[in-house]
Write a protein that holds these residues in place. Sequence first.
Motif, short mmCIF file in Angstrom:
data_model
loop_
_atom_site.label_atom_id
_atom_site.label_comp_id
_atom_site.label_asym_id
_atom_site.label_seq_id
_atom_site.Cartn_x
_atom_site.Cartn_y
_atom_site.Cartn_z
N THR A 15 0.65 -1.14 -0.10
CA THR A 15 0.02 -0.03 0.11
C THR A 15 1.04 1.25 0.11
OG1 THR A 15 -1.64 -1.12 1.22
CG2 THR A 15 -1.93 1.26 1.13
N ALA A 19 0.91 4.22 -2.66
CA ALA A 19 1.05 5.55 -2.21
C ALA A 19 2.07 6.72 -2.80
CB ALA A 19 0.60 5.81 -0.68
N ASP A 22 2.21 8.49 -6.26
CA ASP A 22 1.47 9.42 -6.31
C ASP A 22 2.45 10.75 -6.27
OD1 ASP A 22 -1.22 11.03 -6.55
OD2 ASP A 22 -0.21 11.75 -4.89
N PHE A 25 1.84 12.83 -3.09
CA PHE A 25 2.28 12.09 -1.74
C PHE A 25 3.60 12.07 -1.46
CE2 PHE A 25 2.71 8.42 0.78
CZ PHE A 25 1.92 8.59 1.75
N LEU A 44 -2.40 8.25 4.34
CA LEU A 44 -2.51 6.99 3.79
C LEU A 44 -4.05 6.42 4.44
CD1 LEU A 44 -0.87 4.93 2.48
CD2 LEU A 44 -0.42 3.75 4.53
N MET A 47 -6.63 8.04 2.64
CA MET A 47 -6.90 7.61 0.94
C MET A 47 -7.55 6.08 1.28
SD MET A 47 -2.93 8.73 -0.14
CE MET A 47 -3.15 8.28 -1.82
N THR A 48 -7.14 5.28 2.06
CA THR A 48 -7.58 4.01 1.79
C THR A 48 -9.23 3.83 2.53
OG1 THR A 48 -6.31 3.43 3.94
CG2 THR A 48 -5.57 2.70 2.46
N GLN A 52 -9.08 4.44 -2.21
CA GLN A 52 -7.97 4.37 -3.00
C GLN A 52 -7.02 3.70 -2.84
OE1 GLN A 52 -6.69 8.77 -3.48
NE2 GLN A 52 -8.53 9.29 -2.49
N LEU A 53 -5.90 3.39 -3.39
CA LEU A 53 -4.71 2.49 -3.23
C LEU A 53 -5.15 0.84 -3.32
CD1 LEU A 53 -3.07 4.66 -0.63
CD2 LEU A 53 -2.76 4.81 -3.10
#
Length: 395
Positions: A15, A19, A22, A25, A44, A47-48, A52-53
């Motif tokens: 993960t 990230a 990006d 990030f 993080l 985002m999760t 995302q990711l």
Amino acid sequence: MTKSVASHVRWVEGTLRRALKDEGFRTRYGKSLRDLLGPGATALCQMTDDGQLRARELKTPTKGVTASQRRRASILRRLAAAAGVPSGAISYPKPKLKATMPAWARSALHDGLKKEVERKPGAPGRARLLVIISLVLDTEARSGELCSIGLAHLAPDLSMVKIRRNPQAITSSVYTTEVWPVSPITQAALSNWLPIRGLLVEDLQGERSALLVVLHGNRTFNGQGAYKKGMPLQVRGLIDSYRTHVKELKDEVTSRGGQGWELPQGLEQLRRGVRERRAAYDRDRLAGAVPKWGPAVVLNPLLPQEEEAKKTAAVFAKVARAVDAFHQVREAAAGDETEPPVVRARRTLREATRMAWARSDHPTTLKVLRQAGIADEDLAAAGYHELMLTALERS
């Protein structure tokens, strides 16, 4: 670090790598571990949370607080502690446990289960499911504990089962083994499953001692590796198959006009449905009283070995005395197996055989019986079920 935690670390590493691809990030948090595992961990988690990711695109919508979020945050805190930097991982609240069965539903489940077992289903998935449900209701076994049960853990007459307890959040490699009596329903379910299981493992090379085995082979890897029919059922396969076969069973019972099936959709929910009995057992045991529901024998490797050896020797001596008594009353009855003294002697011999197995294993118990004078044709009188002997020979 356990194997499970190591796999979670690799999962979180993946993960983090996604990230850092990006640019925004990477520019903001990729300069140091303090940035990455501090404010970067916060970003993080957010985002999760937004879906995302992900390693692959999934159509399922993002949920609320899940076990994955809590596990990811826990690993991020571990990494920060190892790096000696403050952690920015979000602390998620513990999710509410899913509802289990009320007491009345558990009673109705036993009645429904008895009817299904009496039907003696020939479908492997149904036969295996009934064994799983029965064992959980009798012993409150976890999924991992169920998967570790082998033929060696079944009593000679299928009346007991050894459960190697593997409680969560304990890293010790020393576990207690409990010998639990099982209900007549469970014994009937095992009697139906063992011949089906024997056919499944017939062509399997190597170890064939697991009680719960795979029903169909798989030629692909699916991240878990290929497996063959008859191989030991693993935890993930057990959980998935339970969910699938429970739905099929409930649909079929409903189509037959049956009612009262309150089977939970998840195996863990079913286990927690009998936790009340386990809690009562713990309270009675701590209070010094004899629990109404509990294991017949507890084998703790931390107890003094001399004390355990004396108990085992006493059990073996009891088997020898029971064999002698059985031969004497049998001879006096002139071959009439229905004479009350013969019936009582046979019952005593079977109980002694069960306890010998509970404190040792099948090879040792069979050796003790033969040394005491029991011939192979009399093993049934000593309590060894023909299905059990056949399964042991095949394994």
